[in-house]
Design an enzyme around this catalytic site. Structure first.
Site, PDB file in Angstrom:
ATOM      1  N   SER A   1       1.802  -9.718  -1.050  1.00  0.00           N
ATOM      2  CA  SER A   1       1.434  -8.309  -0.908  1.00  0.00           C
ATOM      3  C   SER A   1       1.744  -7.714   0.455  1.00  0.00           C
ATOM      4  O   SER A   1       1.936  -6.511   0.588  1.00  0.00           O
ATOM      5  CB  SER A   1      -0.059  -8.122  -1.214  1.00  0.00           C
ATOM      6  OG  SER A   1      -0.844  -8.965  -0.399  1.00  0.00           O
TER       7      SER A   1
ATOM      8  N   GLU B   1     -10.217   6.926   3.579  1.00  0.00           N
ATOM      9  CA  GLU B   1     -11.121   6.016   4.266  1.00  0.00           C
ATOM     10  C   GLU B   1     -10.331   4.747   4.596  1.00  0.00           C
ATOM     11  O   GLU B   1      -9.316   4.451   3.967  1.00  0.00           O
ATOM     12  CB  GLU B   1     -12.294   5.637   3.351  1.00  0.00           C
ATOM     13  CG  GLU B   1     -11.992   4.525   2.340  1.00  0.00           C
ATOM     14  CD  GLU B   1     -10.886   4.836   1.345  1.00  0.00           C
ATOM     15  OE1 GLU B   1     -10.642   6.031   1.066  1.00  0.00           O
ATOM     16  OE2 GLU B   1     -10.238   3.880   0.879  1.00  0.00           O
TER      17      GLU B   1
ATOM     18  N   LYS C   1       0.806  -1.227   0.000  1.00  0.00           N
ATOM     19  CA  LYS C   1       0.000   0.000   0.000  1.00  0.00           C
ATOM     20  C   LYS C   1       0.837   1.275   0.000  1.00  0.00           C
ATOM     21  O   LYS C   1       0.455   2.279  -0.567  1.00  0.00           O
ATOM     22  CB  LYS C   1      -0.952   0.002   1.193  1.00  0.00           C
ATOM     23  CG  LYS C   1      -2.117  -0.962   0.993  1.00  0.00           C
ATOM     24  CD  LYS C   1      -3.293  -0.612   1.865  1.00  0.00           C
ATOM     25  CE  LYS C   1      -4.508  -1.436   1.489  1.00  0.00           C
ATOM     26  NZ  LYS C   1      -4.347  -2.876   1.841  1.00  0.00           N
TER      27      LYS C   1
HETATM   28  C1  LIG Z   1      -5.099  -3.948   1.389  1.00  0.00           C
HETATM   29  C2  LIG Z   1      -4.370  -5.204   1.124  1.00  0.00           C
HETATM   30  C3  LIG Z   1      -4.712  -6.077   0.064  1.00  0.00           C
HETATM   31  C4  LIG Z   1      -5.882  -5.857  -0.817  1.00  0.00           C
HETATM   32  O1  LIG Z   1      -5.856  -4.709  -1.578  1.00  0.00           O
HETATM   33  P1  LIG Z   1      -5.627  -4.735  -3.143  1.00  0.00           P
HETATM   34  O2  LIG Z   1      -5.982  -3.359  -3.558  1.00  0.00           O
HETATM   35  O3  LIG Z   1      -6.502  -5.779  -3.748  1.00  0.00           O
HETATM   36  O4  LIG Z   1      -4.190  -5.040  -3.367  1.00  0.00           O
HETATM   37  C5  LIG Z   1      -3.934  -7.192  -0.143  1.00  0.00           C
HETATM   38  N1  LIG Z   1      -2.892  -7.490   0.649  1.00  0.00           N
HETATM   39  C6  LIG Z   1      -2.530  -6.695   1.678  1.00  0.00           C
HETATM   40  C7  LIG Z   1      -1.366  -7.094   2.517  1.00  0.00           C
HETATM   41  C8  LIG Z   1      -3.254  -5.531   1.954  1.00  0.00           C
HETATM   42  O5  LIG Z   1      -2.883  -4.755   2.976  1.00  0.00           O
END
Ligand SMILES: *Cc1c(COP(=O)(O)O)cnc(C)c1O
Length: 396
Positions: free
Chosen positions: A380, A117, A95
């Site tokens: 992610s 948000e 993020k």
């Molecule tokens: C917020 C988040 C997601 C989901 O958000 P996307 O916009 O689909 O990438 C996925 N993995 C993590 C670790 C997150 O914090």
């Protein structure tokens, strides 16, 4: 020439099978037009990009490694599994790539305050972080129910200097927080920047968030060419709003040999209705000012991972599905939990529950492929934030 067709109003595709765009009241449209102009102006600006590069390197810690998960690969057999380590970024997820990009744009636009948000609090924390970094006042809207569920993240945001507003309307969760942030933005857009957290919302957000998250795929493409001397067979990522997935996918979109797979949360099972898998089990509709696939019963929207718990999805994913460029699958809460535990044991990497969805599907797919083949999975985020929740699930 790219295969991707998108209009200058952010509409992906044509006719019935078109997605995205902007369905908002006129005063909000004015604000979005200004934002779109600023984004167009700065995205190729040399000074802007030098500054972005500086913070990605010195503050976020990029590049993130592309790591060959050898023990995981041995355990499941078949294709080699590589992990793109977005979990190693400052604040523990992808993020921050987007919040750094947008805060630099906010500065260029002369914003005096930033609003955002948040549902579980992860985007709120990433936003509060960059606002602290640049000394910009920050207000985070959060459903009142979520502020109670995520009290520690509320405290974290406040520690970083943000003001957290608990929204006590409707179901008092993410949807109402978005509505409230939009009202604030429509009223105060002359001096306020709305920092959106995923590749969703009206134009220009989906294109802007893709732009800032594409660093993931650009690096991964370079790294796999360097480490394996060829492109991967599959790139894979979990899909909530779809920002980490589009960030990984987009730089591969014109490489037709590379299959793209987005993994949605099937929650308690698609057949139960308790899921957040609009691409696998939803239909096109307008939500939050843009058109995309939306799940049938929004009150049942559910995933074990708070970050995937969104009833719609980024419009570019709806478009990739419509033109057959990417495949979308879903894995359940239980499968994600098992992948969380397996990756922790086999590689010493505790993944976010969100990312565990992608890992779970990679573990299903790899054994059906040959050991000459390669899957790149976007990790992610890291799972430190999920340890207490997993503890409770295992001891229940
Ligand atoms: C917020 C988040 C997601 C989901 O958000 P996307 O916009 O689909 O990438 C996925 N993995 C993590 C670790 C997150 O914090």
């Amino acid at each position: 020439m790219s295969i991707i067709k998108v209009s200058d109003k952010g509409v992906f595709g044509e006719g019935e099978a078109s997605f995205g765009g902007s369905y908002v009241p006129e005063h909000l449209q004015n604000a979005l037009d200004q934002l779109a102009d600023a984004f167009e102006k700065y995205k190729d600006d040399e000074d802007f990009n030098n500054e972005l590069q500086y913070y990605l390197e010195k503050y976020v810690g990029r590049k993130s490694p592309l790591y060959f998960a050898e023990r995981l690969t041995k355990e499941v057999g078949g294709a080699k599994i590589y992990l793109k380590r977005e979990d190693l970024n400052h604040t523990g997820a992808h993020k921050i790539n987007n919040t750094i990009g947008q805060v630099l744009l906010a500065k260029r636009m002369g914003a005096k305050r930033i609003i955002a948000e948040t549902g579980a609090g992860q985007h709120g924390v990433a936003t509060a972080t960059v606002c602290a970094l640049f000394g910009i006042p920050c207000t985070i809207y959060m459903g009142e129910v979520d502020t109670k569920r995520q009290a520690l993240n509320v405290f974290r945001m406040e520690m970083l200097g943000a003001k957290v507003v608990a929204v006590d309307k409707g179901n008092r969760t993410l949807k109402e927080a978005v509505d409230e942030a939009l009202v604030d933005y429509a009223t105060n857009y002359e001096d306020t920047f709305y920092l959106l957290g995923s590749a969703v919302g009206p134009h220009p957000y989906p294109l802007m968030v893709r732009h800032f998250q594409s660093v993931i795929g650009r690096e991964a493409r370079e790294q796999i060419l360097e480490q394996e001397g060829r492109l991967p067979d599959v790139v894979m990522a979990c899909v909530g709003g779809g920002s980490n997935a589009i960030g990984l996918f987009y730089p591969f979109v014109d490489d037709q040999s590379v299959r793209m797979i987005g993994v949605e949360p099937a929650g308690k099972g698609l057949e139960t209705g308790y899921h957040a898998a609009p691409l696998c089990a939803g239909k096109p509709e307008v939500i939050h000012g843009f058109k995309c696939h939306v799940i049938e019963d929004q009150d049942k929207c559910h995933s074990v991972s708070a970050g995937l718990d969104y009833p719609g999805v980024g419009p570019e994913h709806s478009y990739y599905k419509a033109i057959g460029r990417a495949d979308y699958v879903a894995v359940t809460d239980e499968e994600a939990l098992q992948a969380f535990l397996q990756l922790s044991k086999l590689e010493g990497i505790v993944p976010a529950l969100e990312s565990s969805h992608a890992v779970a599907y990679a573990m299903k797919l790899a054994p059906t492929m040959s050991d000459e083949q390669i899957i790149v999975v976007n990790l992610s985020g890291r799972g430190d934030k999920d340890v207490a929740q997993v503890y409770e699930m295992l001891n229940k």
